[in-house]
Design a protein around this motif. Structure first.
Motif, short mmCIF file in Angstrom:
data_model
loop_
_atom_site.label_atom_id
_atom_site.label_comp_id
_atom_site.label_asym_id
_atom_site.label_seq_id
_atom_site.Cartn_x
_atom_site.Cartn_y
_atom_site.Cartn_z
N SER A 182 -4.26 2.15 -1.44
CA SER A 182 -3.75 3.20 -0.39
C SER A 182 -3.83 2.85 0.94
CB SER A 182 -4.41 4.51 -0.67
OG SER A 182 -4.43 5.06 -1.80
N ALA A 183 -3.01 3.25 1.92
CA ALA A 183 -3.11 3.00 3.43
C ALA A 183 -4.30 3.85 3.65
CB ALA A 183 -1.89 3.37 3.97
N SER A 184 -4.92 3.48 4.71
CA SER A 184 -6.15 4.06 5.18
C SER A 184 -6.11 5.78 5.21
CB SER A 184 -6.66 3.51 6.51
OG SER A 184 -5.98 3.67 7.46
N ASP A 185 -4.97 6.43 5.70
CA ASP A 185 -4.75 7.81 6.02
C ASP A 185 -4.12 8.47 4.85
OD1 ASP A 185 -2.47 6.67 6.40
OD2 ASP A 185 -2.04 7.83 8.17
N PHE A 186 -3.91 7.55 3.65
CA PHE A 186 -3.05 8.22 2.63
C PHE A 186 -4.09 9.13 1.45
CE2 PHE A 186 -1.39 8.20 -1.89
CZ PHE A 186 -0.38 8.77 -1.56
N THR A 187 -3.83 10.31 1.39
CA THR A 187 -4.71 11.03 0.51
C THR A 187 -3.98 11.58 -0.77
OG1 THR A 187 -4.33 12.86 1.85
CG2 THR A 187 -6.39 11.80 2.42
N LYS B 87 0.80 -1.13 0.03
CA LYS B 87 -0.01 -0.09 0.00
C LYS B 87 0.95 1.24 -0.06
CE LYS B 87 -3.81 -2.51 0.77
NZ LYS B 87 -3.22 -3.69 0.30
N GLY C 88 1.86 4.92 1.22
CA GLY C 88 1.61 5.64 2.55
C GLY C 88 1.93 4.63 3.66
#
Length: 154
Positions: A100-105, A53, A55
């Motif tokens: 994406s990692a859960s906090d990657f934007t 992922k 991030g």
């Protein structure tokens, strides 16, 4: 050698072989003057150089480079149908998927790797509409997948 492939060579790039399908689909199909590619993973010589992922296990910078590889693979898929990359009148649309990692934007920055490569190679013909989407997982645990739509000159 086509002008597009000569430009790739100037950039130190070589058009790869078309990545074989992982399932029941074609790498690219033509409908009228348009060529649509299937999602292209950042395969290099049949392998993913990195998995995970963005991030988390993969940095945004690594993912941006992987998106460039996806775009190069997409151009190879276009050539397999069109016969010659000089037939590209313009890139119409790019869709990028970023595992994406859960906090990657930062998905747009990652997919810029594909967009920038198309611009470097095709100039104004590489300017396109685009979507950059964060997803939970991609095939083979790839960090990035890119598909393109191009219009061919008649």
């Amino acid at each position: 050698m086509s002008a597009v492939e000569a430009r790739l060579a100037e950039l130190g790039l070589t058009l790869p072989d078309v990545v074989p399908p992982l399932a029941a689909y074609q790498p690219a199909v033509q409908s009228g003057v348009y060529v649509y590619t299937s999602g292209q993973l950042p395969m290099v010589q049949g392998k993913l150089p990195v998995t995970g992922k963005v991030g988390a296990e993969v940095t945004p910078e690594e993912a941006k480079e992987l998106a460039r590889t996806c775009a190069l693979n997409a151009l190879a898929a276009v050539k397999s149908v069109a016969g010659d990359l000089d037939r590209i009148a313009r890139v119409v649309k790019v869709v990028g998927f970023v595992a994406s990692a859960s906090d990657f934007t930062g998905q747009p920055g990652v997919v810029n790797g594909a967009s920038e490569l198309l611009g470097e190679v095709l100039g104004d013909k590489g300017v396109h509409a685009r979507s950059a989407v964060g997803v939970a997982v991609l095939p083979l645990d790839a960090p990035v997948e890119v598909e393109i739509q191009v219009e061919l000159a008649q």
